[in-house]
Design an enzyme around this catalytic site. Structure first.
Site, PDB file in Angstrom:
ATOM      1  N   MET A 276       2.687  23.095  54.250  1.00  0.00           N
ATOM      2  CA  MET A 276       3.529  24.059  55.272  1.00  0.00           C
ATOM      3  C   MET A 276       4.748  24.656  54.702  1.00  0.00           C
ATOM      4  O   MET A 276       5.263  24.210  53.885  1.00  0.00           O
ATOM      5  CB  MET A 276       4.024  22.682  56.450  1.00  0.00           C
ATOM      6  CG  MET A 276       4.924  23.209  57.461  1.00  0.00           C
ATOM      7  SD  MET A 276       4.106  24.554  58.554  1.00  0.00           S
ATOM      8  CE  MET A 276       5.487  25.450  58.854  1.00  0.00           C
ATOM      9  N   GLU A 277       4.844  25.941  55.395  1.00  0.00           N
ATOM     10  CA  GLU A 277       5.841  26.828  54.580  1.00  0.00           C
ATOM     11  C   GLU A 277       7.084  26.653  55.133  1.00  0.00           C
ATOM     12  O   GLU A 277       8.012  27.675  54.805  1.00  0.00           O
ATOM     13  CB  GLU A 277       5.303  28.321  55.077  1.00  0.00           C
ATOM     14  CG  GLU A 277       5.617  28.508  56.408  1.00  0.00           C
ATOM     15  CD  GLU A 277       4.074  28.492  57.242  1.00  0.00           C
ATOM     16  OE1 GLU A 277       3.417  27.508  56.899  1.00  0.00           O
ATOM     17  OE2 GLU A 277       4.018  29.057  58.217  1.00  0.00           O
ATOM     18  N   GLU A 311       1.678  29.373  50.766  1.00  0.00           N
ATOM     19  CA  GLU A 311       2.859  29.020  51.419  1.00  0.00           C
ATOM     20  C   GLU A 311       4.074  29.680  50.735  1.00  0.00           C
ATOM     21  O   GLU A 311       5.018  30.153  51.866  1.00  0.00           O
ATOM     22  CB  GLU A 311       3.192  27.347  50.865  1.00  0.00           C
ATOM     23  CG  GLU A 311       1.773  26.442  51.445  1.00  0.00           C
ATOM     24  CD  GLU A 311       1.297  26.743  52.880  1.00  0.00           C
ATOM     25  OE1 GLU A 311       2.376  27.079  53.782  1.00  0.00           O
ATOM     26  OE2 GLU A 311       0.247  26.367  53.166  1.00  0.00           O
ATOM     27  N   HIS A 314       4.487  33.110  52.571  1.00  0.00           N
ATOM     28  CA  HIS A 314       5.051  32.869  53.768  1.00  0.00           C
ATOM     29  C   HIS A 314       6.449  33.012  54.070  1.00  0.00           C
ATOM     30  O   HIS A 314       6.898  33.550  54.886  1.00  0.00           O
ATOM     31  CB  HIS A 314       4.799  31.536  54.380  1.00  0.00           C
ATOM     32  CG  HIS A 314       3.281  31.202  55.186  1.00  0.00           C
ATOM     33  ND1 HIS A 314       3.047  32.206  56.178  1.00  0.00           N
ATOM     34  CD2 HIS A 314       2.626  30.543  55.301  1.00  0.00           C
ATOM     35  CE1 HIS A 314       1.905  31.724  56.680  1.00  0.00           C
ATOM     36  NE2 HIS A 314       1.625  30.793  56.213  1.00  0.00           N
ATOM     37  N   GLU A 333      -0.663  34.210  59.895  1.00  0.00           N
ATOM     38  CA  GLU A 333      -1.477  33.556  58.908  1.00  0.00           C
ATOM     39  C   GLU A 333      -2.469  34.644  58.048  1.00  0.00           C
ATOM     40  O   GLU A 333      -2.846  34.497  57.212  1.00  0.00           O
ATOM     41  CB  GLU A 333      -2.272  32.650  59.794  1.00  0.00           C
ATOM     42  CG  GLU A 333      -1.251  31.397  60.244  1.00  0.00           C
ATOM     43  CD  GLU A 333      -0.598  30.669  59.097  1.00  0.00           C
ATOM     44  OE1 GLU A 333      -1.006  30.992  57.652  1.00  0.00           O
ATOM     45  OE2 GLU A 333       0.165  30.189  59.504  1.00  0.00           O
TER      46      GLU A 333
END
Ligand code: 0A1
Ligand code: ZN
Length: 890
Positions: A276-277, A311, A314, A333
């Site tokens: 998760m970024e 990640e 992002h 995404e």
């Protein structure tokens, strides 16, 4: 828990928020069972909303989202509200008449992180505390406007017992830390970049850290930290190296620089997805961080490199520019996958990378597009957003951007990207905003292209070629069609870029057209032709003899291509096409044709006929192995699932397995000598390197061993056993074990036991051990899995364990998941129901393995449907599982 809403969320209902939250101050006191979260929100009415509103009231109600919260107090502008009268439930906090000026709201909640088995919001992984907020997890921490278009600046104070959590992290830069009485300490973090709450993160724990530094091109010194379980620090070295390469690459490839003073990555072993970024504080599934030659395969290294980069990328595509609403998920995404694919292609062999990306796209996304869970890249309605982190949003989303680049050219694409970053930095944007930058940069109308975002399903492109020896012309005729998908009966034509070449005796012929059925100068120059209508004919001139067309080079569009190439054409492409993707594709097409014919023969009670031409062609490929990684791809047959998709209906997985097995045996026997010599020639020499070249050699050598073993199980097992008994790397050790696992008997069981003993302290390696056993295509496998579920290394609470044992069974074991008696379906459905009570997100993903059930033959179809119906009948299904069941059965 959220109420089970009967109505979906719809894109067309999007409204800007009535209130904005400019600033958030959080004070989090960590505790295993009673963590306290005090939040102070600085709110104001959104000036974009006209007031008084249409109802004539002074201002709209303020409705904050919650999810199972326990509120201790709420105060408006410093005045505590009476909780008995405030409109407060665990899932919502409503103020009917909030002030129509700046105001503050202070909310205190109490959470039990140890009891959070959904792994959304604040939870514990081992003894560490961590958070996961995307997409709607922040509302499990405190009441908030939990939507991506509310951007706030966060200051976060985290406090914990020092002994339990010496490391305290949150987003942004560290501004203060200090000691407190009673062995507690605190840290204050401030993130100057406004962000939506889904990017909030916090970590507290006792972890081992690896530090490094990166200096950006404008001279900013960035402290890098990767935090892992104590003792695993050396296994974070490759991730750190990948991070620094990703940071440098983004500066050159997209002119994107990092913008904070620190960048932290925390690896946890309990995580629902890959990673998760969160701004400045990425949280990772440890599977995508930890690697050593003895514990990780070459494929693991490649995944780590890709996910670390994803990640990190992002930070610009997702964080600096975020999504207006969750319908725009592909905006961050698809674009970020496109960027990480480009990165990996630059780090490794572009051609080999393209092949493995397309394999993955077809396996996951084409399958999704062909079944009841098909949805467009930019969906228009959803019941549960958690279920939209799909191959369509990610992989097809990336393909659409790739097509855009092919269509408008590299230069206009780069200009469009720059424009996007300049224009939308600091905002929550839409796919329309994004595409408008490229329309402007290329001076093209991209309205028809936009259909790729709205229409689901994989288009079929049928092509035919006609040679006229008198006129010396070759005419290609293309026709596109699209089958109906859920909610979309009739479709408009897609704009399909078709990269092509015509191969003559000495290679590619110059492409010339003129008059009728012509092409534009730009098309001819680039060798990319646009199929924008249902049909198009292109006539090429000055063609001395019938050429071999090489169509859809580099897989220039995510379509299914049907061209009646002769076997001689396929062999010519395999050996001579200048486009290596199409060399590989020709081998796949040839194999797929043979396999489909064999399946029909087996279904008709006959023995499959073998084809010496194909085996010979592979033999030639093996001899010329200038690029071993590419050769390894060339000799890898389509998977059983690939063949099932090509067959499309009334699928019999047993016949497919038998046909594929027979072809593998024929190759193994026919090319035994060549395979053995490749195996001997590519033996490891020198120290281990995870780079693409060394990995390619291992890939080819192990593929050769595997095929050889198919032809000569006895001698093959001897070689595999020798390789297994002298393990140098996990790649070679696991490849040998996988080969041994194909033959039932003592040798297999002994090797499996040895492998377990060697690696029992490494859960990520034991995951491989689970997955390998779950994939054994034998009737005993289901019993084996049930036994393994009782193994001390297995736990339903850990998503990696569930995915490696049960997920691998459902996703890869075509014959046993689809066992004719329905036992595979019943088992997976029951497990999904059990798991739903703990972790609905992981349960729902597992259930999505039924996505191809309608393409099976009648008996299996009925049994799969019965299992789905049984799941549907269960009371109190989570919204996640209910959504998948309902759509699967619709
Ligand atoms: N944005 C992440 C994916 C992700 C989505 C949901 C999660 O919830 C458990 C976790 C991660 C990515 O694209 O990497
Ligand atoms: Zn992502």
């Amino acid at each position: 828990m959220r109420a089970d809403s009967a109505e979906p969320v719809r894109l067309k209902d999007y409204r800007v928020p009535d209130y904005l939250i400019d600033k958030v101050e959080l004070n989090v006191k960590l505790h295993p069972t009673a963590a306290r979260v005090a939040s102070r929100l600085f709110l104001r009415p959104n000036p974009q909303v006209l007031r008084p509103n249409p109802q004539g009231r002074p201002g709209a109600a303020l409705v904050l989202d919650g999810d199972g919260l326990n509120a201790l107090s709420v105060a408006l502008d410093g005045v505590e509200l009476d909780l008995a009268t405030a409109s407060l439930t665990p899932d919502q906090l409503t103020l009917a008449n909030p002030p129509q000026r700046d105001f503050t709201l202070e909310i205190e909640t109490e959470l039990n992180p140890s009891a959070n088995s959904r792994l959304m919001g604040l939870y514990r992984s081992g003894s560490a505390y961590c958070t996961q907020c995307e997409p709607e997890g922040f509302r499990r921490i405190t009441y908030f406007l939990d939507r991506p278009d509310v951007l706030s600046v966060y200051t976060v104070r985290v406090e914990a017992e020092r002994a339990q959590a010496p490391l305290l992290l949150s987003n942004g830069n560290l501004v203060e830390r200090g000691e407190m009485d009673g062995g507690r300490h605190y840290a204050i973090w401030r993130d100057p970049f406004p962000k939506p709450c889904y990017l909030f993160a916090l970590v507290g724990g006792d972890l081992g850290s690896v530090h490094d530094e990166f200096i950006t091109k404008s001279g900013r010194r960035v402290q890098l930290g990767i935090h892992v379980e104590h003792g695993k620090e050396p296994q974070a070295a490759y991730a750190m190296d990948a991070l620094k390469r990703a940071m440098a690459w983004d500066e050159t490839a997209f002119s994107r620089e990092y913008d904070l003073d620190v960048f932290n990555i925390v690896a946890v072993s309990d995580f629902n997805m890959g990673a998760m970024e969160n701004k400045g504080l990425n949280i990772f599934n440890d599977k995508y961080v930890l690697a050593s030659p003895a514990t990780a395969t070459d494929a693991d290294y490649a995944h780590i490199e890709a996910v670390i980069a994803h990640e990190y990328f992002h930070n610009w595509t997702g964080n600096r520019i975020t999504c207006r609403d969750w319908f725009q998920l592909c905006l961050k995404e698809g674009l970020t996958v496109f960027r990480d694919h480009e990165f990996s292609s630059d780090m490794r062999s572009r051609a080999v990378h393209r092949i493995s990306d397309v394999r993955a796209l077809r396996a996951a996304q084409f399958a999704e597009d062909a079944g009841p869970l098909a949805h467009s890249v930019r969906p228009e309605a959803y019941y549960e957003i958690n279920n939209f982190y799909t191959a369509t949003i990610y992989e097809k989303g990336a393909e659409v951007i790739r097509m855009l680049k092919v269509l408008i050219g590299d230069e206009a694409f780069a200009t469009g990207m720059d424009l996007y970053f300049r224009r939308y930095d600091g905002t929550a944007a839409t796919v329309e905003d994004f595409i408008s930058c490229f329309a402007e940069a290329s001076s093209r109308d991209l309205a028809a292209f936009f259909r790729w975002y709205r229409q689901s399903g994989t288009p079929l492109v049928e092509a035919e070629g006609a040679y006229d020896p008198e006129a010396r012309t070759f005419t290609l005729e293309f026709r596109q069609s699209s089958k109906p998908t859920p909610g979309q009966g009739v479709k408009e034509p897609f704009v399909i870029p078709i990269a092509l070449g015509l191969i003559g005796r000495d290679g590619d012929l110059p492409l010339k057209t003129g008059g009728e059925n012509g092409a534009s100068e730009a098309e001819l120059a680039r060798g990319v032709f646009e199929l924008a209508e249902e049909r198009r004919k292109i006539t090429f001139h000055d063609i001395p003899a019938r050429p071999v067309p090489s169509i859809l080079r580099g897989f220039s569009a995510p379509v299914r291509l049907d061209y009646p190439a002769s076997e001689a054409d396929l062999i010519a492409l395999i050996s001579r096409d200048g486009d290596s993707f199409n060399r590989w594709q020709a081998a796949q097409t040839y194999a797929s044709r043979l396999l489909m014919r064999s399946v029909a023969e087996i279904d008709g009670g006959r023995n499959p006929t073998q084809d010496a031409g194909f085996v010979d062609a592979l033999g030639t490929v093996l001899h010329d192995s200038a690029d071993p990684a590419f050769t390894a791809q060339m000799i890898a047959l389509p998977s059983e699932a690939d063949i099932a998709r090509d067959i499309g209906k009334d699928v019999d997985p047993d016949a497919i397995h038998a046909a594929r097995d027979a072809l593998r045996r024929a190759i193994g026997r026919g090319l035994a000598e060549a395979l053995l010599s490749v195996y001997a020639r590519l033996a490891e020499n020198g120290p281990y390197s995870p780079d693409a070249e060394a990995a390619g050699r291992r890939a080819l050598r192990n593929a050769a061993l595997d095929l050889y073993c198919a032809g000569d199980p006895f001698e093959g097992a001897r070689l595999a056993t020798r390789q297994f008994e002298t393990p140098d790397t996990m790649t070679n050790e696991f490849a040998a074990l996988s080969t041994l696992a194909q033959t039932p008997g003592e040798a297999r069981e002994t090797a499996l036991e040895t492998f377990y003993r060697r690696h029992q302290t490494e859960p990520l390696v034991i995951d491989k051990w689970f997955a390998l056993q779950a994939a054994i295509p034998e009737p005993d496998t289901l019993d084996r899995i049930k036994r393994l579920m009782g193994h001390s290394a297995f736990s339903l609470n850990n998503p990696n364990r569930v995915r490696s044992l049960i997920g691998a069974f459902a996703a890869t074991n075509q014959t046993q998941f689809n066992a004719a008696d329905g036992s595979g379906y019943e088992f997976v459905a029951s497990l999904v129901l059990d798991l739903d009570e703990k972790n609905p997100q992981v349960a729902a993903r597992l259930l999505a393995a039924f996505k191809s059930w309608r393409s099976l033959e009648t008996g299996r179809r009925r049994r799969a449907e019965a299992a789905l119906r049984r799941a549907k009948a269960r009371e109190n299904l989570s919204a996640d599982v209910k959504d998948i069941v309902d759509r699967s059965l619709a």
